[in-house]
Structures are given as C-alpha cells and as structure tokens.
Write an enzyme that holds these catalytic residues in place. Structure first.
Site, mmCIF file in Angstrom:
data_model
loop_
_atom_site.group_PDB
_atom_site.id
_atom_site.type_symbol
_atom_site.label_atom_id
_atom_site.label_comp_id
_atom_site.label_asym_id
_atom_site.label_seq_id
_atom_site.Cartn_x
_atom_site.Cartn_y
_atom_site.Cartn_z
ATOM 1 N N TYR A 1 -37.104 -36.157 -13.748
ATOM 2 C CA TYR A 1 -37.421 -36.923 -14.960
ATOM 3 C C TYR A 1 -38.897 -36.807 -15.326
ATOM 4 C CZ TYR A 1 -32.829 -39.084 -14.353
ATOM 5 O OH TYR A 1 -31.484 -39.302 -14.214
ATOM 6 N N LYS B 1 -29.259 -32.634 -1.895
ATOM 7 C CA LYS B 1 -28.450 -31.438 -2.195
ATOM 8 C C LYS B 1 -29.157 -30.276 -1.507
ATOM 9 C CE LYS B 1 -25.056 -29.509 -4.536
ATOM 10 N NZ LYS B 1 -23.649 -29.687 -4.149
ATOM 11 N N ASP C 1 -22.757 -34.705 -3.954
ATOM 12 C CA ASP C 1 -21.388 -34.637 -4.478
ATOM 13 C C ASP C 1 -20.423 -35.367 -3.546
ATOM 14 O OD1 ASP C 1 -22.205 -32.626 -2.782
ATOM 15 O OD2 ASP C 1 -21.032 -31.038 -3.723
ATOM 16 N N ASP D 1 -29.961 -42.390 -10.018
ATOM 17 C CA ASP D 1 -29.572 -42.900 -11.333
ATOM 18 C C ASP D 1 -28.046 -42.929 -11.416
ATOM 19 O OD1 ASP D 1 -29.520 -43.612 -13.968
ATOM 20 O OD2 ASP D 1 -30.563 -41.857 -14.735
ATOM 21 N N ASP E 1 -25.345 -46.317 -10.618
ATOM 22 C CA ASP E 1 -24.427 -46.790 -11.662
ATOM 23 C C ASP E 1 -22.978 -46.730 -11.185
ATOM 24 O OD1 ASP E 1 -26.378 -47.478 -13.381
ATOM 25 O OD2 ASP E 1 -25.826 -46.107 -14.986
#
Ligand code: NAD
Length: 368
Positions: free
Chosen positions: A144, A194, A227, A251, A255
């Site tokens: 970001y 990852k 994942d 993020d 959620d």
C-alpha cells in the site's frame, strides 16, 4: 487520581450515536474509579469536509497531537462518494492519521460469544464455544505504501505498478506486538506470509523465526501461507490464537475474520503507534471494525458494543488500565449474553435501541 487525555472523533453516520453511548460508559467507569477525563470532540471525515473543507482538518490533527490517544467513530457515506478518491473521507482522514502517528500495528480481536454463534455464517457445530482469536496486521508498510506506485504508458500499452517493500525492522516491531498479545492469551502465534513466491515474505518468515527464537522462545510459533490461512479461518478459526501478517494479507484476513464473527457491531480494533504518549504507553487509535452504516444511521438502532469495546482497548493499551478494560468487556458480554440485543444480533427476536443497549451495559458494569 489518573488523568486520561484523549481526542474524540465521532465522524459520520452512526459514529456520533455509538460514540455517545461509549462516552457514557467511560464516564461511569471514571466516576467509579476516580479517573479524570480530559477530552475534546472534533470533526473528521465527511463532517470535516462539510465544516472545514477537508476530511482531516488541521484543528483536529492538532488536538490529536496534544492527546494520549484517539477514540475514533467511523467516516464516509453516500454524500461524499463522488469526490475524487484522494479526497474521500476514509482515505483523506484515516490514512493521514495512521501516517502522522506511525500507527503500524492493527490489533483486531475476533470474538464471537457462544450465545451469538447463529450470527456467524459458519456451521455452528464448528464453533460450539464461539470464536476467540486475534488478528494482528502490519499497517504502515507493504504494497500500500511501497514506491514506485504509478500508472504509465509503456510501448503502446498502459501499465500500473505497486511495489511491496518490507524492512527487517518493520517486521520485528510487528512481531513484538504479536508476541506480547500471545503472551497475554494462549501463547500461540501463527505468522502468515507467501514465502513460496514473494521476496518480502521470505524476509518476513526468516525475521519472524529469528526474532521469536531469540526473544520469545516460550511461544509456539507456526507459519502458514496466506491462501491456506484464508481457508483455515473459514474451516476452523479456533485453531488460531494470534494470527499476524503483513498489510495487504491482513486487510483481507481481518475482514474475513470479521465476517465469521457475525455482526460488525460487535468488533473493535486498536491501531498502535511507534510513538509513546505522555504516560510512556503506546499512542493509539481505537475504533469499531465497521463503517458508518448509512442504511441505519440516525435511527437509534445501531449496535454500540463495538465502540464501547474500543474504549476498553484504549484503557488497556494507551492508559494501562487493565481492570477497567476487563470490567467494560465483561459488562458488554453480560448484557448481550443476558439477552439485550440490538437488531443486528437479535436474529429476528426482540431488539433494543442503541441508547437502551448502552443503559444495559452500564447496569452490568461492576467493580470490586
Ligand atoms: P459498514 O460497515 O458501514 O456497513 C456494513 C453493514 O454492517 C451494514 O448493513 C450496516 O448496517 C452494518 N453495520 C455496521 N456497523 C454496525 C453497527 N454498529 N450496528 C449494526 N449494524 C452495523 O460498511 P459499508 O456499508 O461498506 O460502508 C459505509 C460507509 O462507511 C462507506 O462510506 C465506507 O467508506 C465507510 N467505512 C468507514 C470505515 C472507517 O471509518 N473505518 C470502515 C469501513 C467503511
């Protein structure tokens, strides 16, 4: 007598309604525990744009700088949706606040009482005791913020670039927050990355491994690819105690966690900064996980619990008042499990309004 200096930013939509209840609860705690509250209330978000021409007015930022913590409602709504993206309330208020106070650690408890299991989209037999985990998200680094970040013309085509960057020091400081959180709970940390694909994740995994083995060898540390973590959260959330991860993965996962925990009206978060406040504690911003809920704003039906619980987090982290924080958390739990429910958690049964819910919480507040 302790003095609590904080800035109140109710924002838009349901923000002011739920903030009023949260402040009533805090005033009650203060009177019982001989705490002095020193706070001022300021515009932020859409109301900042309307009254001052920008989402984070200078006067609001100045008030935050002189306080020890920020109690935040939520910002945004249809009225400001057509503004250019950079001027939109969330982006133009929350991101600069995170930057100004280096709020690098977002701590979001994923708590679902067993009595509210119905609110979760998960099969109830998977969560017989509800859900109790914490997600910690790095908030000021990663894709970001990394540069270059741009769209450019390239050989007759248009390309866009985002850049993911992490420094070892950034990884270590969020690892420390995860470790401290786990030490106060189940002593298990799952670091999500990852590392099979991303360089930043390779550094993340190595740094976390080294940091925990040196500083917190007593904690159980595991690693999971993002994942798989997304699948495991939906399959069996309570296998986790503390999940922690970088900005973008956090993020998404935080959620997902909010969804499996049922109503947004019950979840809060703390964003802690690199800066210490005048009490030598972390400066922090405390807010509900949900937004301004324009569909129910102004109707006295919003659930104030998330905002009330954000007060508990503020007392815990920025003021070191653990007993008072626990008293508020227990009062909310006791009111809700005792049957007081706003519409979002009433499952079609009898529901109470925002104000009434606040009174129920006040009635359950107990101090030894
Ligand atoms: P939202 O979280 O406001 O609402 C989603 C759903 O959850 C709605 O049905 C709403 O009624 C419900 N809900 C949320 N909080 C609730 C509460 N306390 N009690 C009962 N129900 C509750 O998300 P949205 O509709 O996508 O966004 C609305 C506005 O909020 C947008 O402008 C968005 O940009 C903004 N927003 C702000 C923040 C923030 O300030 N941190 C976060 C998310 C969204």
């Amino acid at each position: 007598m302790s003095h609590l200096s904080f800035t109140v930013l109710p924002g838009d939509g349901i923000g002011p309604e739920v903030m009023e209840v949260a402040l009533d609860v805090l005033k009650h705690v203060a009177s019982k525990r001989k705490l002095t509250l020193n706070y001022t209330t300021h515009d932020v978000g859409g109301v900042g744009i309307d009254n001052h021409g920008k989402a984070l007015p200078d006067s609001t930022l100045a008030a935050c700088r002189s306080a020890d913590a920020i109690l935040f409602g939520s910002v945004g709504g249809p009225k400001w949706e057509n503004l250019p993206p950079k001027e939109q309330p969330e982006r133009a208020a929350l991101l600069p606040l995170r930057k100004a106070f280096e709020l690098y650690a977002n701590i979001r408890p994923g708590l679902l009482y067993a009595e509210l299991a119905q609110a979760s989209p998960l099969k109830n037999e998977r969560i017989p005791n509800g859900i109790d985990i914490v997600c910690i998200r790095e908030l000021t680094g990663g894709i970001y913020f990394g540069l270059p970040k741009e769209t450019r013309e390239n050989g007759g085509d248009t390309m866009a670039i985002d850049t993911m960057v992490y420094k070892k020091s950034e990884i270590e400081r969020i690892a420390e927050v995860a470790a401290l959180t786990a030490l106060s709970r189940g002593k298990r940390v799952c670091s999500v990355d990852k590392a099979n694909v991303l360089e930043t994740s390779v550094l993340w995994r190595k740094t976390v491994k080294d940091y925990f083995s040196k500083r917190h060898p007593q904690l159980e540390l595991t690693h999971m690819y993002v994942d798989n973590a997304a699948m495991q959260l939906a399959r069996d959330p309570n296998q986790f105690d503390v999940l922690f991860t970088e900005n973008m993965f956090g993020d998404i996962l935080s959620d997902e966690m909010a969804v499996i925990c049922g109503s947004l009206g019950m979840l809060c978060s703390a964003s802690l900064g690199a800066l210490q406040n005048k009490l030598g504690k972390p400066f922090g911003l405390y807010e509900p996980a949900g937004g301004t809920a324009p569909d129910i704003a102004g109707k006295n039906i919003a659930n104030p619990c998330a905002q009330v619980l954000s007060v508990a987090m503020m007392l815990r982290y920025s003021f070191g008042l653990e007993e008072e924080a626990v008293a508020i958390e227990q009062a909310v739990r006791s009111a809700v499990t005792g049957g007081m429910r706003t519409a979002d958690i009433a499952f079609g049964g009898h529901s109470v309004g925002t104000q009434e819910m606040g009174v129920a919480i006040l009635n359950k507040l107990k101090f030894d």
